[in-house]
Design a protein around this motif. Structure first.
Motif, short mmCIF file in Angstrom:
data_model
loop_
_atom_site.label_atom_id
_atom_site.label_comp_id
_atom_site.label_asym_id
_atom_site.label_seq_id
_atom_site.Cartn_x
_atom_site.Cartn_y
_atom_site.Cartn_z
N MET A 152 10.66 49.08 18.28
CA MET A 152 9.66 48.21 18.93
C MET A 152 10.30 46.89 19.36
SD MET A 152 6.61 47.84 19.80
CE MET A 152 6.74 46.09 19.54
N ILE A 168 12.76 47.65 22.04
CA ILE A 168 12.17 47.92 23.35
C ILE A 168 11.73 46.62 24.01
CG2 ILE A 168 10.40 49.23 24.57
CD1 ILE A 168 10.21 50.99 21.98
N MET A 174 7.83 57.21 20.88
CA MET A 174 6.96 57.48 22.03
C MET A 174 5.75 56.53 22.02
SD MET A 174 6.49 59.30 24.64
CE MET A 174 4.73 59.10 24.43
N ILE A 194 7.06 53.09 22.54
CA ILE A 194 7.47 52.80 23.92
C ILE A 194 6.23 52.55 24.78
CG2 ILE A 194 8.78 53.62 25.90
CD1 ILE A 194 10.16 55.60 23.90
N ALA A 195 5.23 53.44 24.66
CA ALA A 195 4.02 53.29 25.48
C ALA A 195 3.32 51.98 25.18
CB ALA A 195 3.08 54.48 25.23
N TRP A 225 -1.18 55.95 16.59
CA TRP A 225 0.19 56.01 16.07
C TRP A 225 0.16 56.14 14.54
CZ3 TRP A 225 4.14 51.37 16.70
CH2 TRP A 225 5.42 51.81 16.39
N VAL A 257 4.75 72.05 18.73
CA VAL A 257 5.51 71.23 19.68
C VAL A 257 4.69 70.91 20.92
CG1 VAL A 257 7.44 71.33 21.28
CG2 VAL A 257 7.80 71.87 18.88
N TRP A 258 4.07 71.90 21.54
CA TRP A 258 3.35 71.63 22.79
C TRP A 258 2.03 70.91 22.57
CZ3 TRP A 258 5.29 70.78 27.29
CH2 TRP A 258 6.57 71.28 27.57
N LEU A 283 3.24 67.45 22.38
CA LEU A 283 3.69 66.88 23.65
C LEU A 283 2.51 66.55 24.56
CD1 LEU A 283 6.94 68.80 24.69
CD2 LEU A 283 6.66 66.34 24.41
N LEU A 330 1.14 63.37 23.42
CA LEU A 330 2.03 62.26 23.83
C LEU A 330 1.85 61.97 25.32
CD1 LEU A 330 5.34 63.05 21.89
CD2 LEU A 330 3.50 61.47 21.28
N MET A 331 1.58 63.01 26.11
CA MET A 331 1.35 62.80 27.54
C MET A 331 0.14 61.88 27.75
SD MET A 331 0.57 65.57 30.56
CE MET A 331 1.72 66.82 30.01
N ALA A 359 1.23 58.41 26.82
CA ALA A 359 2.11 57.82 27.85
C ALA A 359 1.32 57.40 29.08
CB ALA A 359 3.19 58.83 28.25
N PHE A 360 0.15 57.99 29.27
CA PHE A 360 -0.69 57.67 30.44
C PHE A 360 -1.43 56.35 30.25
CE2 PHE A 360 -4.37 58.28 33.29
CZ PHE A 360 -3.70 58.67 34.44
N ALA A 382 12.42 60.59 25.29
CA ALA A 382 11.15 59.90 25.05
C ALA A 382 10.99 58.71 25.98
CB ALA A 382 11.05 59.45 23.59
N ILE A 423 10.51 59.91 29.68
CA ILE A 423 9.21 60.57 29.82
C ILE A 423 8.08 59.53 29.85
CG2 ILE A 423 8.31 60.97 27.50
CD1 ILE A 423 8.61 63.95 27.97
N THR A 424 8.26 58.42 29.13
CA THR A 424 7.24 57.38 29.09
C THR A 424 7.33 56.47 30.33
OG1 THR A 424 7.62 57.40 26.71
CG2 THR A 424 6.12 55.75 27.53
N ILE A 458 5.25 56.83 33.87
CA ILE A 458 3.94 56.28 34.22
C ILE A 458 4.05 54.99 35.02
CG2 ILE A 458 3.54 54.84 32.17
CD1 ILE A 458 0.98 57.12 33.91
N PHE A 482 3.31 63.16 37.59
CA PHE A 482 3.49 62.68 36.20
C PHE A 482 3.40 63.85 35.23
CE2 PHE A 482 1.15 61.39 32.32
CZ PHE A 482 2.09 60.56 31.74
N PHE A 537 6.45 65.40 33.13
CA PHE A 537 6.30 65.31 31.68
C PHE A 537 6.53 66.69 31.05
CE2 PHE A 537 4.68 64.35 27.55
CZ PHE A 537 4.71 62.97 27.42
N TRP A 596 13.47 68.44 26.49
CA TRP A 596 13.57 67.70 25.22
C TRP A 596 13.51 68.68 24.05
CZ3 TRP A 596 9.40 63.57 23.56
CH2 TRP A 596 9.88 62.83 22.49
N VAL A 597 12.53 69.58 24.09
CA VAL A 597 12.38 70.57 23.02
C VAL A 597 13.66 71.40 22.89
CG1 VAL A 597 11.09 72.61 22.30
CG2 VAL A 597 9.87 70.67 23.31
#
Lengths: 195, 195, 195, 195
Positions: free
Chosen positions: B1, B4, C1, C4-5, C51, C69-70, C73, C76-77, C80-81, D3, D6-7, D10, D40, D44, D51-52
């Motif tokens: 954090m 970043i 993730m 970062i967002a 988080w 995993v999916w 993800l 996380l999508m 990230a939005f 990560a 991917i972020t 946006i 996006f 993603f 990534w996976v």
């Protein structure tokens, strides 16, 4: 930190909006971005090489001693600055001051890295399995960036626009510096690390 | 954090596009960016010092207790805000309100850090090897940021443009605060950490 | 993730450039940014709460099973939005569609989190020390976001501009949901986690 | 790295400012952003799948051998480039060159990943519990991206605007490639990983 700076390089390349949307116009538009792509690749390689060196140095240490914190942060500051100097050079390729500015930031980054390495790779910080030959190799490698960047700086006075391109050879030059003097005495371990 | 936020500081410095591309014009253009570079360096040092303190505090804890999660997130919120207040001050150096705004965000960040440290560094969260002297030192260090930022805030009323520059001394002031009262009783361990 | 967002939220707040640089004009300028600051704080709290929940759920798992995993993800999508939907709402506060859009993205994010939690918190993924009460508490907590966001969505039809403000209560509501039904049977461990 | 890239996707979607603020105008404005949202989501998913795969490959290795550092960095460079090619395609959907450019960057990324996998998944880098069937499955999976991206590239000549949409099927195609030939010999472990 290196990962973040290296990824932020891309956001300085802005999406172009050509006036006409023909295929030909688009190819010209993308061709005009070649200096930006070249700057992205160049800085990715240079910062990537610094990242690898940094990772290798800290892998030799038992822990991050408090006396290393600020030399490390100052180095990270120079790395965090790279997206700006890369964008400056890429948007004004073939102009002397931006090219010199880029090479200068790399000279500073290179010297800061040498300073960190000299302070870090000594007793009592080292892991027990680190040999004197390993340390000598890391030190030789760390000379590659400031030397290459200094050459780019001098070239920038005469041939701005091409002066920083030799930096793309950094990973190879780093290996050359690592292998230098190898012929004189056997260093099997260093060979395994430097390949 | 922290990593970043500290790296995002750079993307607020935009690449200049001087009208004429002579060397002289470029040097003037880059000279005009000095407040932006100064703001980048200043915030990098201040946030870097907070990062070091944060790392040190969490290194003394056995685990992140749930009661510390929100005090920590609120501190991170203030850190994540720094790229904005840095850009605001840098783009409008020598103007009073942006300078005061910057100092004010640092006062808030400093107080939030003190709050987190007071909540975190106590039983039963501490690792067994943490001494009372260590805790006292960390607490003294944490006073440096809000005190320095308060001084900058007051200075900002009279000398905007230079008021925040003393903050660049943060790492040194932190060490001074850490060593304060050392003469009165021996604290060998604290010396090793605070160097 | 999430880190970062959450940090990228700030770069959507742009530095203002008032035409006159008086103190009064600056105070008006900064006051006009209050919706942007409110949006930053609001999303920081909401994403921060997600988080914390995410961290808590994965702390209960032995490892990340490939079937998770999916679902992870896709969650996380949605996270990230958030910088986009936050900026959209903040730049157009008091307009109905941006407010509804923001609440809608949070409903989706909340439902994706419930889906992930339901798939993850079951045998054979769980660590041996995870109790049925812990799982029930995490499940109850995960209802807070979609319920609160749905309320904000409905409010947005009638009072855009204030509809999303109740979301700032998220951390408190999450604790309420966690403690719900606690009076009926003793859950000492859940209390220690949910404080 | 994945990560971060991917972020960052946006921040290439910019907040729109419709001239009139009616609900209808807003819905039209948001509808016009659908190509950006689609880009996006698409990137993603594709970068998420890479990534996976990356995570899975490195989970099979004992350590990162120095000979893998640069093949890995070059792959990361292609990943870091994705926010640009995504934004280029999204801002100019239905135009041939941007669509082809996007597909081309994915072909390159896919080939770089195959190269890394071939260099990494061999003796003496592997953990002892990695079976030949696991390696064969990872290799088959890694074919999915360059094959799908090549199809998108060819489609782009004839139907720009829809050519890259099939890439959204990537996670499913990856699983298909992983399960291919499963009927011929039993691979119970591979089934557990590939689900």
């Amino acid at each position: 930190m290196f990962a973040i700076a290296i990824t932020l390089l891309i956001i300085e390349i802005h999406v172009p909006h050509p006036e006409v949307s023909t295929d030909k116009e688009w190819l010209i538009t993308l061709a005009n971005l070649i200096p930006n792509f070249a700057g992205f690749i160049l800085s990715f390689i240079v910062v990537g090489a610094m990242w690898v060196a940094h990772h290798r140095v800290f892998g030799m240490l038992r822990r991050l001693d408090p006396t290393l914190v600020w030399p490390n942060l100052v180095l990270l500051m120079a790395v965090a600055f790279m997206p700006f100097s890369t964008a400056l050079m890429s948007s004004h390729s073939a102009e002397r001051v931006p090219e010199l500015f880029y090479a200068f930031t790399l000279i500073v980054a290179g010297l800061l890295q040498i300073r960190l390495i000299r302070r870090a790779l000594r007793e009592p910080f080292l892991k027990p399995d680190v040999s004197a030959a390993d340390i000598a190799m890391i030190r030789r490698r760390s000379l590659a960036l400031p030397i290459m960047a200094s050459i780019a700086f001098v070239l920038g006075f005469f041939w701005p626009g091409f002066s920083n391109l030799p930096l793309v050879l950094m990973p190879g030059v780093v290996v050359l510096f690592a292998r230098w003097r190898r012929g004189k005495r056997p260093e099997p371990d260093a060979g395994a690390v430097g390949g």
